[in-house]
Design a protein around this motif. Sequence first.
Motif, PDB file in Angstrom:
ATOM      1  N   ILE A 145       0.860  -1.196   0.000  1.00  0.00           N
ATOM      2  CA  ILE A 145       0.000   0.000   0.000  1.00  0.00           C
ATOM      3  C   ILE A 145       0.894   1.244   0.000  1.00  0.00           C
ATOM      4  O   ILE A 145       0.687   2.173  -0.776  1.00  0.00           O
ATOM      5  CB  ILE A 145      -0.956  -0.008   1.218  1.00  0.00           C
ATOM      6  N   THR A 180       3.876   1.609  -1.110  1.00  0.00           N
ATOM      7  CA  THR A 180       4.587   1.810  -2.377  1.00  0.00           C
ATOM      8  C   THR A 180       3.639   1.828  -3.570  1.00  0.00           C
ATOM      9  O   THR A 180       4.085   1.842  -4.715  1.00  0.00           O
ATOM     10  CB  THR A 180       5.643   0.708  -2.603  1.00  0.00           C
ATOM     11  N   ASN A 181       2.323   1.809  -3.291  1.00  0.00           N
ATOM     12  CA  ASN A 181       1.338   1.933  -4.376  1.00  0.00           C
ATOM     13  C   ASN A 181       1.445   0.762  -5.352  1.00  0.00           C
ATOM     14  O   ASN A 181       1.295   0.949  -6.554  1.00  0.00           O
ATOM     15  CB  ASN A 181       1.606   3.253  -5.121  1.00  0.00           C
ATOM     16  N   ARG A 193       0.057  -2.459  -6.989  1.00  0.00           N
ATOM     17  CA  ARG A 193      -1.275  -3.053  -7.181  1.00  0.00           C
ATOM     18  C   ARG A 193      -1.205  -4.526  -7.578  1.00  0.00           C
ATOM     19  O   ARG A 193      -0.192  -5.008  -8.065  1.00  0.00           O
ATOM     20  CB  ARG A 193      -2.028  -2.247  -8.226  1.00  0.00           C
ATOM     21  N   TYR A 196       5.340  12.601  -0.961  1.00  0.00           N
ATOM     22  CA  TYR A 196       5.184  11.144  -0.974  1.00  0.00           C
ATOM     23  C   TYR A 196       4.219  10.720  -2.083  1.00  0.00           C
ATOM     24  O   TYR A 196       4.498   9.810  -2.866  1.00  0.00           O
ATOM     25  CB  TYR A 196       4.699  10.671   0.396  1.00  0.00           C
ATOM     26  N   GLN A 228       5.135   8.240  -5.378  1.00  0.00           N
ATOM     27  CA  GLN A 228       4.673   6.865  -5.531  1.00  0.00           C
ATOM     28  C   GLN A 228       3.741   6.676  -6.723  1.00  0.00           C
ATOM     29  O   GLN A 228       3.470   5.551  -7.124  1.00  0.00           O
ATOM     30  CB  GLN A 228       3.998   6.363  -4.243  1.00  0.00           C
TER      31      GLN A 228
END
Lengths: 404, 404
Positions: free
Chosen positions: A314, A316-317, A319, B256, B260
């Motif tokens: 989450i 580091t995004n 998916r 941030y 990201q």
Amino acid sequence: MKAVGVVVEYNPFHNGHLFHVHQAKKQFDADIAIAAMSGNFLQRGEPALVSKWARTKMALAAGVDIVFELPYRYATQHAEVFAEGAVSILSAAGADILCFGSESGDLETFKRTIAFLAENDDRFQEKIRLYSAEGNSYPKSIALAFQSLFPSENFVDLSQPNNILGMHYMQAILRQESPMEAQTITRKSSGYHDEYFASATIASATSIRKALFGAAGEMEAIRQYVPESTYSYLIQYKREYGGFHSWENYWPLLKYKLMQCGPDEIKEFYEVEEGLENRLIAAASTANTFQQFMEAIKTKRYTWTRLQRVCLHILTNTRKKQMETSKRTADYLRLLGATEKGRAYLNYRKKDFSLPVISRLSAFSGPDLELDIKAAKIYALAQNGNSQEKLLAEEFAQPPIMRS
Amino acid sequence: MKAVGVVVEYNPFHNGHLFHVHQAKKQFDADIAIAAMSGNFLQRGEPALVSKWARTKMALAAGVDIVFELPYRYATQHAEVFAEGAVSILSAAGADILCFGSESGDLETFKRTIAFLAENDDRFQEKIRLYSAEGNSYPKSIALAFQSLFPSENFVDLSQPNNILGMHYMQAILRQESPMEAQTITRKSSGYHDEYFASATIASATSIRKALFGAAGEMEAIRQYVPESTYSYLIQYKREYGGFHSWENYWPLLKYKLMQCGPDEIKEFYEVEEGLENRLIAAASTANTFQQFMEAIKTKRYTWTRLQRVCLHILTNTRKKQMETSKRTADYLRLLGATEKGRAYLNYRKKDFSLPVISRLSAFSGPDLELDIKAAKIYALAQNGNSQEKLLAEEFAQPPIMRS
């Protein structure tokens, strides 16, 4: 030149690691040791104490000859994918042997266990499902399933984390049809007696990290458990970057992330299972520290490690669509550093490698490398502006660490 | 009971606002004043100095009788949508008059300008396109187009921000076929002389904010420019919540966010125009403060305000698909507070309102309210844990402020 490969995190490099790499070279007559080392984030879903560059320096100072980065795509995964990624790297780099530390320490027992598992996979998987359905975490279910099927001492104890990893390395070698030979050494742990590495010099990385985050005076307390080079690099890192990295540094960012995303968005992140998204959002509102947050979301069903990995993806995004592919082998060998001997090996053997060696970021592009770069950018946000700038610049401009 | 409506931000409530609300009631014989007040984030794309609850207290202490929240969906938009949202709220709440401050101060001039614009819209729009194509910002293009078409003193000067807003209020009233009557009062600005509000007591909200973020001693310096109630509430807020809110508080979070997300994701956020995404990402890597970041992304093409709104929508995770609809009128009247007289008005008139009055969050749901709640959650992240908890709890549990 004979090369032995090791799969490592070095968080930080300590005397147990020193023992392992020296034994690996000595026992198997290897000229050099190649490490597939996790980058800035680790398998337990945590930031590494110090950056991959600092950890590379520690490794090269203590017996490792070449360090390749194990990409985020594999380094932050459960044992099976982690092992596949690591094996693909060592294999591509021409390692003759993969030498892993294990609680068992006996290769024949591993082979027997793997053969037995291959023959009885249906029963094993069925048992795992059964224990999972009872609300146990996945690792716990594996351990219980194993115990119920193989009570004999002729098999490896799969409730031990390093035995599980070892089994996956060996299975990955088989699946990838790698010419690498697997070997194992009994792990040195705190309390183990040895002529050269008495118990007074071996401590777990966990206890070392705990001491590092304690009062300032505790730095001195870890000195006996790590090579002098590690100790110096730790002191230097703390001074240059303002501190060590821990989840608490990233907690304000994770909290923010959970506050601005709706449940539908959270669900898209890798490893977020159905229903967990609401639990995460609710806990984020009330927690003031990462520790509080984790305690609020922990259940019997999920291990701490599993939940930390969820948090990491989450943060580091990352998916589901980026990670849940059948792709399990690396695309490149990112060189983090090498000794003189390591460089000689590279010059001699590189042309036969099955993957390109990357020394500069600009020389390659691809989805796995993009994940690594993003991870490095997020990792850089732990401390203040100056530290952020330094860490960011390193990701893009740092050439591999060269040690003579 | 006659009600006059005002559209406000009160960031913070100062003597100029005091003058406006008292004159609005007095000049138009109104029994009460209703404010449509922006929530926690403002039209310039900035966080409000203090929360909407604190600003409601300031308003009620100084002559406003009812405060409804202008939802994020309208409060953080360019003048046209901002005006439409505000008009829909005051109109739904039964305000007889909308009284706006303007540089012009003359209603007939506004009417003449609007009629002329309606007749010459094609030429006006063409000129705007022309000036935009030359690389001017949108507001600048409007001002230039206007100057090139209407040089006469018989028209409102559309290079003045409050004249533009006023024009949009009047146009929105026409478009929404609202029975509200528009009225305008010349804005009191710093330097304006008046028997009761001498120049020594009027300062712009901008200069007041500047003083508030200065050295601690400067708090005293603003005292003459704000009602004593505002002054007390500001002191109290700083003590209770750890400080005032500014973009710098949210900079680590925005940084941030930009680190990201890839360019494709950034492009999805509201108001991010083609090509801006790469500029934002590059600037985020090197900036250590929001100020540095803004200076790095600023060009002639985009106003500071426009860029701050872009940043705000990225910070709050607000996507184009959530904002770019033809929807321009509110769904609800969220009551932030009322005086005794205001409550009497509500009791008497509420049944005829064309929108529901919400006093508790749980009593309503919808996409606009979801945006408000998300904005409040992000707004809460400015200071430390305790302040965060307080602000978050308020969003969900604070009943409307009641003043006797």
